[in-house]
Design a protein around this motif. Structure first.
Motif, PDB file in Angstrom:
ATOM      1  N   TYR A  20       0.449  -1.222   0.173  1.00 50.11           N
ATOM      2  CA  TYR A  20      -0.075  -0.149   0.387  1.00 50.11           C
ATOM      3  C   TYR A  20       0.860   0.918   0.158  1.00 50.11           C
ATOM      4  O   TYR A  20       1.226   1.635   0.841  1.00 50.11           O
ATOM      5  CB  TYR A  20      -0.731  -0.145   0.861  1.00 50.11           C
ATOM      6  N   ASP A  24       0.312   8.681  -4.527  1.00 53.48           N
ATOM      7  CA  ASP A  24      -0.091   8.224  -5.447  1.00 53.48           C
ATOM      8  C   ASP A  24       0.288   8.777  -6.706  1.00 53.48           C
ATOM      9  O   ASP A  24       0.836   8.920  -8.323  1.00 53.48           O
ATOM     10  CB  ASP A  24      -1.798   8.169  -5.887  1.00 53.48           C
ATOM     11  N   MET A  62      -3.032   8.772   1.157  1.00 47.89           N
ATOM     12  CA  MET A  62      -3.864   7.702   0.736  1.00 47.89           C
ATOM     13  C   MET A  62      -4.632   7.294   1.314  1.00 47.89           C
ATOM     14  O   MET A  62      -4.123   6.455   2.657  1.00 47.89           O
ATOM     15  CB  MET A  62      -2.704   6.659   0.520  1.00 47.89           C
ATOM     16  N   TYR A  64      -6.638   3.725   2.116  1.00 53.42           N
ATOM     17  CA  TYR A  64      -7.269   2.597   0.948  1.00 53.42           C
ATOM     18  C   TYR A  64      -8.297   1.803   1.252  1.00 53.42           C
ATOM     19  O   TYR A  64      -8.304   1.762   2.752  1.00 53.42           O
ATOM     20  CB  TYR A  64      -6.452   1.006   0.912  1.00 53.42           C
ATOM     21  N   LYS A  66     -10.047  -1.560   0.276  1.00 55.83           N
ATOM     22  CA  LYS A  66     -10.823  -3.112   0.079  1.00 55.83           C
ATOM     23  C   LYS A  66      -9.150  -3.456   0.921  1.00 55.83           C
ATOM     24  O   LYS A  66      -8.559  -3.519  -0.035  1.00 55.83           O
ATOM     25  CB  LYS A  66     -10.835  -3.082  -1.001  1.00 55.83           C
ATOM     26  N   ASN A  69      -6.274  -5.392  -1.849  1.00 56.71           N
ATOM     27  CA  ASN A  69      -5.908  -4.587  -3.198  1.00 56.71           C
ATOM     28  C   ASN A  69      -5.760  -3.461  -3.467  1.00 56.71           C
ATOM     29  O   ASN A  69      -6.644  -2.271  -2.741  1.00 56.71           O
ATOM     30  CB  ASN A  69      -7.209  -5.325  -4.082  1.00 56.71           C
ATOM     31  N   PRO A  70      -4.812  -2.865  -3.489  1.00 54.60           N
ATOM     32  CA  PRO A  70      -3.767  -1.313  -3.631  1.00 54.60           C
ATOM     33  C   PRO A  70      -4.275  -0.916  -4.114  1.00 54.60           C
ATOM     34  O   PRO A  70      -3.844   0.446  -4.207  1.00 54.60           O
ATOM     35  CB  PRO A  70      -2.121  -2.335  -3.628  1.00 54.60           C
ATOM     36  N   ARG A  71      -5.347  -1.076  -5.338  1.00 57.89           N
ATOM     37  CA  ARG A  71      -5.739  -0.700  -6.853  1.00 57.89           C
ATOM     38  C   ARG A  71      -7.116   0.402  -6.108  1.00 57.89           C
ATOM     39  O   ARG A  71      -7.393   1.321  -6.538  1.00 57.89           O
ATOM     40  CB  ARG A  71      -5.244  -0.863  -7.356  1.00 57.89           C
ATOM     41  N   LYS A  72      -7.914  -0.450  -4.704  1.00 57.83           N
ATOM     42  CA  LYS A  72      -8.557   0.267  -3.744  1.00 57.83           C
ATOM     43  C   LYS A  72      -8.375   1.015  -3.369  1.00 57.83           C
ATOM     44  O   LYS A  72      -8.215   1.004  -2.211  1.00 57.83           O
ATOM     45  CB  LYS A  72      -9.324  -0.608  -4.121  1.00 57.83           C
ATOM     46  N   SER A  73      -8.263   3.170  -4.629  1.00 59.97           N
ATOM     47  CA  SER A  73      -8.024   4.106  -3.402  1.00 59.97           C
ATOM     48  C   SER A  73      -8.112   5.283  -4.018  1.00 59.97           C
ATOM     49  O   SER A  73      -8.283   4.758  -4.697  1.00 59.97           O
ATOM     50  CB  SER A  73      -6.311   4.008  -3.172  1.00 59.97           C
ATOM     51  N   LYS A  93      -5.802   3.061   6.395  1.00 60.67           N
ATOM     52  CA  LYS A  93      -6.479   1.817   5.775  1.00 60.67           C
ATOM     53  C   LYS A  93      -8.042   1.953   6.397  1.00 60.67           C
ATOM     54  O   LYS A  93      -8.047   1.064   7.640  1.00 60.67           O
ATOM     55  CB  LYS A  93      -5.350   0.601   6.041  1.00 60.67           C
TER      56      LYS A  93
END
Length: 243
Positions: A20, A24, A62, A64, A66, A69-73, A93
């Motif tokens: 994570y 970005d 950042m 998060y 989910k 799934n680090p793309r869900k941010s 998180k």
């Protein structure tokens, strides 16, 4: 045995936390004006909730939503969460904090307003963020420069303005008022506008100057009164001497 004065070659990180990222790679704000508006209103909210230990105010972090799934941010401009404490965080998180933020404020721009009005509306509702506010810094992209949405069930409903023109944020107990070139945040309980640290310092300086002016005026008035008493006493003594 390896050569002296050398460090072992580092191994690849294996901790799940490393999945994570803390950034970005995108800038905090699109323009200098956006940047200043974000900092100003973050500072106002941070100062307002500073005395409450379980309120966390931050932005451009950042987040998060989910696990695994680090793309869900997402990275809100400013957010406020109640009940999680003020400890320092590097990322947010939702599954570790136990809840999403209660309030999010985004500053719309030419590059973000479409996402602010579509994807983020849907995502923040799915995440469960109680209130979502939007401010159009340039006054060019949103239907109205200042908008607020409240989560009713699983969907956002736009918040209607109060008779005084303010848009109430029930989660914060505050009102957002549109100005000619910005917006202000009002606390109806204390009947006061939220201030930045600099604005508080300016107010303190003005109060100190006012207090000094009042003290000087009181001292001048006292001196005049004492001089008048002395004059009257001298006149009385003169009249007595003539008898």
């Amino acid at each position: 045995m390896g050569p002296p004065n050398t460090l072992p070659f580092p191994s690849a990180p294996t901790e799940i936390a490393d999945l994570y990222p803390e950034s970005d790679g995108k800038p905090m704000a699109e323009t200098e004006r956006h940047f200043r508006e974000i900092l100003k209103n973050f500072n106002r909210l941070e100062n307002h909730f500073a005395h409450i230990p379980d309120v966390y105010v931050l932005g451009d972090m950042m987040m998060y939503y989910k696990e695994g799934n680090p793309r869900k941010s997402i990275s809100p401009d400013i957010f406020v969460t109640f009940g999680i404490g003020k400890k320092e965080r590097r990322i947010y998180k939702i599954w570790e904090e136990g809840k999403p933020p209660d309030f999010v404020l985004e500053f719309a721009s030419k590059g973000t307003y479409r996402t602010d009005l579509t994807r983020k509306v849907q995502l923040y509702a799915e995440i469960g963020i109680s209130e979502y506010f939007l401010y159009d810094v340039d006054r060019r992209y949103l239907p109205t420069p200042l908008m607020g949405f409240r989560l009713i069930g699983h969907e956002y409903v736009e918040i209607l303005a109060l008779p005084n023109g303010g848009i109430p944020a029930a989660t914060l107990g505050l009102e957002f008022h549109l100005l000619e070139d910005s917006f202000d945040i009002y606390d109806p309980e204390s009947e006061a506008w939220l201030k930045t640290s600099d604005e508080r310092a300016e107010d303190a300086d003005e109060r100190a100057e006012d207090a000094e002016d009042r003290a000087n005026q009181e001292a001048t008035a006292r001196q005049k009164a004492e001089a008048e008493v002395a004059r009257l006493q001298a006149e009385l003594e003169r009249l007595k001497a003539r008898r």
